[in-house]
Design a protein around this motif. Sequence first.
Motif, mmCIF file in Angstrom:
data_model
loop_
_atom_site.group_PDB
_atom_site.id
_atom_site.type_symbol
_atom_site.label_atom_id
_atom_site.label_comp_id
_atom_site.label_asym_id
_atom_site.label_seq_id
_atom_site.Cartn_x
_atom_site.Cartn_y
_atom_site.Cartn_z
ATOM 1 N N TRP A 82 51.271 22.435 54.003
ATOM 2 C CA TRP A 82 51.885 22.257 52.690
ATOM 3 C C TRP A 82 51.702 20.822 52.228
ATOM 4 O O TRP A 82 52.095 19.883 52.911
ATOM 5 C CB TRP A 82 53.368 22.607 52.729
ATOM 6 N N LEU A 141 54.131 22.803 41.861
ATOM 7 C CA LEU A 141 54.304 24.219 42.177
ATOM 8 C C LEU A 141 55.570 24.744 41.510
ATOM 9 O O LEU A 141 55.573 25.821 40.900
ATOM 10 C CB LEU A 141 54.388 24.412 43.692
ATOM 11 N N SER A 175 49.466 27.213 43.911
ATOM 12 C CA SER A 175 49.847 27.003 45.306
ATOM 13 C C SER A 175 49.750 25.530 45.662
ATOM 14 O O SER A 175 48.981 24.782 45.043
ATOM 15 C CB SER A 175 48.943 27.823 46.230
ATOM 16 N N SER A 209 58.945 23.993 50.758
ATOM 17 C CA SER A 209 58.061 24.987 50.148
ATOM 18 C C SER A 209 58.859 26.173 49.617
ATOM 19 O O SER A 209 58.582 26.688 48.535
ATOM 20 C CB SER A 209 57.020 25.444 51.165
ATOM 21 N N THR A 233 59.105 27.183 45.647
ATOM 22 C CA THR A 233 58.684 28.528 45.244
ATOM 23 C C THR A 233 59.807 29.238 44.503
ATOM 24 O O THR A 233 59.580 29.912 43.482
ATOM 25 C CB THR A 233 58.251 29.346 46.472
ATOM 26 N N ARG A 251 60.123 27.811 41.060
ATOM 27 C CA ARG A 251 59.053 28.325 40.205
ATOM 28 C C ARG A 251 59.437 29.681 39.619
ATOM 29 O O ARG A 251 59.258 29.938 38.426
ATOM 30 C CB ARG A 251 57.759 28.441 41.028
ATOM 31 N N THR A 252 59.986 30.546 40.468
ATOM 32 C CA THR A 252 60.402 31.872 40.012
ATOM 33 C C THR A 252 61.518 31.774 38.981
ATOM 34 O O THR A 252 61.512 32.460 37.953
ATOM 35 C CB THR A 252 60.862 32.721 41.208
#
Length: 332
Positions: A50, A58, A65, A136, A140, A143-144
Amino acid sequence: MSTPTPRRTVVVLGAGYAGVLCANRLRASLTAAEAARTRVRLVNPTDVFWDRVRLHELAAGSRVSASVPLRDVLHPDVEIVVGRAERIDASRRHVHLAPVAADPVVPYDLLVHAVGSEPHHDVPGAHEHTHAIGSSAGATAARTALASAAPGARVVVVGGGLTGVETAAEVAERRPDADVVLLTGGDLVPTMRPAARRSVARRLRRLGVTLREGVRVDRVEDRRLLADGGTTSPSTSPCGPRPSAPPTSPPAAACASTTSGGCGSGRTCAASTTRRSSARVTPSGCPTTSALTCAWAAPPRCHSAVPRPRPCSPSCVGRSRRPRPWATSCSA
């Protein structure tokens, strides 16, 4: 008839910047004769690397990614062992991994401890209601949350260090329809000179970011921040690195950055009880300096990972067989 020389096993725990650099640098520094009797193994919970300084991109949706296959950044002769280290038996020179690992016990002759650390924060509710940009999983999740936020959603970024600034700016550029708020308990980017701080603040305001300095978050609740006695309502839960957090609005999200908390100034803390318990266990990395902020990663202090003096590689994940000296000092 001569007896064959037994192989020496060097195990590196952790595949972050320090761990990957140390494994690559160690293997690339060996002569052909040394390589024939040395085994270098890298232990990590996953088989991906990562790029942590890109996690804010990200989270904001600027990139798909921030990871690459671990094999792609390692020297071809470095072995990958997928598993989470649970215990080090220094007397027997064994690393015990979680039971699900294919090799639950990894023996070593020399162990490099490069598992890294997480920024510390003690704000109640931050763990449950924010997304830590420094991990990470947190990036993530952020981001969602940001992708599903409605137009006009408020995104609150908590932490005015380099990570917080980059997260706020990235979100504002990607989501001009969002109400982005950056909260910091002290001055914006306190490591910069006043003129530079003013320039950063002007740029943030041009992007539409509302900057509030001197505001300390006391508590985080579901879609609500309590700061210095007042209340800010993000649309979603905060998102950012683990030491602090940046949030979004009416269904917005909050995010944490690494500047507030821990040892301060974006630094992480090593426990006062941390000790080098064995001559064959070597710590690597730089837990007390801010090396992973902004889009800049300083070479970790990896000199201790090689059992004899060698120049440092110019790249954190370089695979060169002949490392060139790094211009800056990177000794432990």
